[in-house]
Design an enzyme around this catalytic site. Structure first.
Site, PDB file in Angstrom:
ATOM      1  N   ASP A  99       0.770  -0.838   0.055  1.00  0.00           N
ATOM      2  CA  ASP A  99      -0.014   0.018   0.026  1.00  0.00           C
ATOM      3  C   ASP A  99       0.950   1.119  -0.074  1.00  0.00           C
ATOM      4  O   ASP A  99       1.894   1.586   0.902  1.00  0.00           O
ATOM      5  CB  ASP A  99      -0.998  -0.037   1.211  1.00  0.00           C
ATOM      6  CG  ASP A  99      -2.141   1.097   1.024  1.00  0.00           C
ATOM      7  OD1 ASP A  99      -2.886   0.834  -0.061  1.00  0.00           O
ATOM      8  OD2 ASP A  99      -2.203   1.965   2.011  1.00  0.00           O
ATOM      9  N   ASP A 188       3.962  10.756 -10.029  1.00  0.00           N
ATOM     10  CA  ASP A 188       5.371  10.971 -10.655  1.00  0.00           C
ATOM     11  C   ASP A 188       5.425  12.071 -11.215  1.00  0.00           C
ATOM     12  O   ASP A 188       6.277  12.886 -11.047  1.00  0.00           O
ATOM     13  CB  ASP A 188       5.592   9.663 -11.089  1.00  0.00           C
ATOM     14  CG  ASP A 188       5.825   8.530 -10.266  1.00  0.00           C
ATOM     15  OD1 ASP A 188       5.636   8.485  -9.306  1.00  0.00           O
ATOM     16  OD2 ASP A 188       6.158   7.472 -11.016  1.00  0.00           O
TER      17      ASP A 188
END
Length: 233
Positions: A99, A188
């Site tokens: 996670d 990102d």
């Protein structure tokens, strides 16, 4: 040695494959889709560690022929067991789950464990990566503090009472405008690595596989599991 990944996310699978290849870990990752099924687990834990373990336990239960509360499956339970028996015999493979999420300091570490569900509303379709990034930048408009860190909690589950778990971080800053590249996914394009002068989406995937939060967590698991030498990569 086969490892069953508790995720339907192909991006995550490719990244884990790259990390384990970099580590020279002699394991083969299988996704549920490789065995002809998909599953989902309600992630109602309050920490990364709790949610990673929930995913691992949900998939491990399916392997044993059990459907835990909060777990959904798109095929009959018997199908999962038949596929695994054909591939692995009577020795079920360990389950790997993680996670992960982004914690933004000016937002009191939000979205955190809700990173994949950030901005979701019952009345509208879920946001995609681009929408979540836009929402994050909007929330940060009036903040000078752009510090943030990624978190990854990874768990390798052998059975109900035997598992390895590691949690790691990766620190950076949030840019004002997304900077897409050829690699990465999720947050990102907005996560800047000051030492590189680039966002995670702009650095080579091989570099991300070496230094990311997920790479560090999986390296710790691989060492603990004996897949690599304790003094290795």
């Amino acid at each position: 040695m086969y490892i069953l990944l508790a995720s339907n996310n192909e991006h995550k699978r490719r990244e884990i494959d790259g990390i384990l290849e970099h580590l020279a870990a002699a394991v083969t990752i299988l996704q549920p889709r490789d065995l002809g099924f998909s599953f989902d687990v309600v992630e109602d834990g309050t920490t990364f560690a709790a949610n990673a373990l929930l995913k691992a336990q949900g998939l491990a239960a399916l392997i044993r022929g059990e459907l835990r509360p909060g777990t959904s499956l798109n095929v009959p339970l018997e199908t999962v067991q038949e596929k695994l028996a054909t591939l692995c015999g009577d020795q079920p493979p360990p389950v790997l789950a993680d996670d992960s999420g982004i914690c933004v300091h000016a937002l009191e570490n939000r979205p955190g464990i809700y990173s994949a569900r950030y901005g979701n509303s019952p009345d509208t379709p879920p946001l995609d990566d681009r929408g979540r990034n836009a929402l994050l930048l909007q929330e940060l408009q009036n903040h000078r503090n752009r510090g943030a860190h990624y978190v990854c909690n990874a768990v390798l589950l052998y059975d109900a009472d035997r598992y390895l778990q590691a949690q790691e971080t990766w620190h950076g800053e949030i840019v004002e405008t997304p900077r897409d590249g050829r690699t990465g996914f999720g947050y990102d394009p907005v996560f800047l690595l000051p030492r590189h002068g680039q966002t995670v989406a702009e650095i080579p995937q091989a570099e991300k596989d070496r230094i990311s939060h997920r790479a560090k967590a999986l390296r710790a698991l691989a060492r603990a599991a004996g897949w690599i030498e304790a003094t290795g990569t």
